[in-house]
Motif scaffolding. Structure first.
Motif, PDB file in Angstrom:
ATOM      1  N   THR A 166       0.823  -1.203   0.000  1.00 17.01           N
ATOM      2  CA  THR A 166       0.000   0.000   0.000  1.00 17.01           C
ATOM      3  C   THR A 166       0.862   1.261   0.000  1.00 17.01           C
ATOM      4  OG1 THR A 166      -0.117  -0.044   2.419  1.00 17.01           O
ATOM      5  CG2 THR A 166      -1.878  -1.156   1.215  1.00 17.01           C
ATOM      6  N   VAL A 167       2.188   1.075   0.136  1.00 12.70           N
ATOM      7  CA  VAL A 167       3.125   2.198   0.118  1.00 12.70           C
ATOM      8  C   VAL A 167       4.367   1.772  -0.668  1.00 12.70           C
ATOM      9  CG1 VAL A 167       2.364   3.149   2.329  1.00 12.70           C
ATOM     10  CG2 VAL A 167       4.196   1.462   2.277  1.00 12.70           C
ATOM     11  N   ALA A 168       5.157   2.742  -1.046  1.00 14.78           N
ATOM     12  CA  ALA A 168       6.425   2.440  -1.711  1.00 14.78           C
ATOM     13  C   ALA A 168       7.516   2.310  -0.652  1.00 14.78           C
ATOM     14  CB  ALA A 168       6.785   3.546  -2.693  1.00 14.78           C
ATOM     15  N   GLY A 169       8.379   1.301  -0.815  1.00 12.53           N
ATOM     16  CA  GLY A 169       9.466   1.117   0.136  1.00 12.53           C
ATOM     17  C   GLY A 169      10.162  -0.208  -0.077  1.00 12.53           C
ATOM     18  N   GLN A 170      10.931  -0.623   0.923  1.00 10.76           N
ATOM     19  CA  GLN A 170      11.664  -1.882   0.851  1.00 10.76           C
ATOM     20  C   GLN A 170      10.891  -2.985   1.555  1.00 10.76           C
ATOM     21  OE1 GLN A 170      15.439  -0.545   2.590  1.00 10.76           O
ATOM     22  NE2 GLN A 170      16.386  -0.785   0.601  1.00 10.76           N
ATOM     23  N   LEU A 171      10.760  -4.113   0.885  1.00  9.19           N
ATOM     24  CA  LEU A 171      10.058  -5.253   1.462  1.00  9.19           C
ATOM     25  C   LEU A 171      10.990  -5.986   2.422  1.00  9.19           C
ATOM     26  CD1 LEU A 171       7.487  -7.054   1.446  1.00  9.19           C
ATOM     27  CD2 LEU A 171       8.642  -8.439  -0.309  1.00  9.19           C
ATOM     28  N   ILE A 172      10.571  -6.109   3.667  1.00 10.68           N
ATOM     29  CA  ILE A 172      11.346  -6.808   4.686  1.00 10.68           C
ATOM     30  C   ILE A 172      10.618  -8.095   5.049  1.00 10.68           C
ATOM     31  CG2 ILE A 172      12.424  -6.674   6.958  1.00 10.68           C
ATOM     32  CD1 ILE A 172      13.454  -4.585   5.009  1.00 10.68           C
ATOM     33  N   THR A 173      11.328  -9.215   5.044  1.00  5.25           N
ATOM     34  CA  THR A 173      10.733 -10.485   5.454  1.00  5.25           C
ATOM     35  C   THR A 173      11.618 -11.136   6.505  1.00  5.25           C
ATOM     36  OG1 THR A 173      11.864 -11.813   3.761  1.00  5.25           O
ATOM     37  CG2 THR A 173       9.746 -10.841   3.156  1.00  5.25           C
ATOM     38  N   LEU A 174      10.978 -11.748   7.485  1.00  7.41           N
ATOM     39  CA  LEU A 174      11.672 -12.526   8.508  1.00  7.41           C
ATOM     40  C   LEU A 174      11.091 -13.938   8.487  1.00  7.41           C
ATOM     41  CD1 LEU A 174      11.917 -10.051  11.521  1.00  7.41           C
ATOM     42  CD2 LEU A 174      13.686 -10.645   9.866  1.00  7.41           C
ATOM     43  N   PRO A 175      11.705 -14.843   7.730  1.00 10.45           N
ATOM     44  CA  PRO A 175      11.155 -16.196   7.587  1.00 10.45           C
ATOM     45  C   PRO A 175      10.979 -16.916   8.909  1.00 10.45           C
ATOM     46  CG  PRO A 175      12.826 -15.784   5.916  1.00 10.45           C
ATOM     47  CD  PRO A 175      12.886 -14.628   6.867  1.00 10.45           C
ATOM     48  N   HIS A 176      11.931 -16.747   9.864  1.00 12.81           N
ATOM     49  CA  HIS A 176      11.842 -17.485  11.119  1.00 12.81           C
ATOM     50  C   HIS A 176      10.674 -17.013  11.985  1.00 12.81           C
ATOM     51  CE1 HIS A 176      14.059 -13.891  12.263  1.00 12.81           C
ATOM     52  NE2 HIS A 176      13.820 -14.161  13.534  1.00 12.81           N
TER      53      HIS A 176
END
Length: 249
Positions: free
Chosen positions: A46-56
């Motif tokens: 919904t916004v522009a930016g960097q996608l951060i994922t934490l799989p654990h």
């Protein structure tokens, strides 16, 4: 699969590639700020930016620059009591956010006779239980399923310091080494600083610091603010802690 060190840029409305979405058999996927789920399986920024994922942790969100806090379910926040109604406290989360409601009985062991008596200006550490654009946010200071506070509740004494929303997120992610190496609190309480204090971090850009020593509270607050504002790395954080502790001895 992406990790916190792999940060693709996303734009509003661009569907998230399924390969970037954390997959876990044991944990449901948790979406943080900047993402919206469209059933059955579409996730859109919904916004522009960097996608951060934490799989654990089976969680993901969009890191973006914003000075306005938008409540999201499960957020931990530090709120200020505005007033009390018949059944709820009305709580301020930020200057630009609608006030939230906190049930009088949403505290560990609370009854009508034993619930905390909070006056305007009192601070609480709470969890957001409901957040959508059609209703005011709702909070709790004890788990609805267990009745336990788990560290939530009134905050007495100490001081609250304002930090950026991004810095608060980094502190709340367990001060993860993946997420920017924010180690200033560990340094202050470890061999570098040898200070005794406690903290509560709010996703709404607030950090409460408590200690029996007022100087300690001031040192911790200054260290947090300077680390945030200057974007200090680990070595710079270490030097900062040494300098602040030395200046106040």
């Amino acid at each position: 699969m992406a990790t916190a060190n792999s940060r693709p840029t996303v734009l509003p409305g661009d569907e998230i590639d399924p390969s970037l979405i954390p997959q876990s058999k044991n944990k449901p996927l948790r979406l943080g700020p900047g993402l919206r789920h469209i059933p059955p399986n579409t996730i859109l920024p919904t916004v522009a930016g960097q996608l951060i994922t934490l799989p654990h942790k089976s969680s993901m969100w969009v890191e973006y620059n914003s000075n306005r806090y938008t409540p999201t379910a499960s957020d931990l926040i530090i709120g200020t009591i505005l007033r009390s109604g018949p059944d709820f406290y009305y709580v301020s989360l930020s200057p630009y956010t609608a006030s939230a409601t906190l049930p009088h009985l949403s505290f560990e062991g609370a009854t009508k006779k034993t619930r905390p008596q909070l006056v305007p200006g009192s601070l609480v550490y709470a969890r957001v239980t409901l957040a959508n654009k059609h209703m005011d946010p709702e909070l709790e200071c004890a788990s609805a399923s267990t009745g336990k506070a788990d560290g939530l509740g009134p905050l007495t004494g100490g001081m609250v310091f304002d930090v950026s929303l991004g810095f608060a997120r980094r502190l709340l992610m367990g001060r993860s080494r993946q997420e920017g190496k924010v180690e200033v609190l560990e340094l202050l309480g470890g061999d570098e600083g040898k200070l005794s204090f406690e903290t509560a971090v709010g996703r709404n850009g607030k950090v409460w610091v408590g200690s029996e020593n007022t100087k300690t509270v001031v040192i911790v607050g200054r260290a947090l603010k300077e680390t945030d504002e200057k974007g200090l790395g680990v070595e710079a954080q270490r030097k900062l802690v040494r300098r602040l502790v030395k200046e106040t001895r």
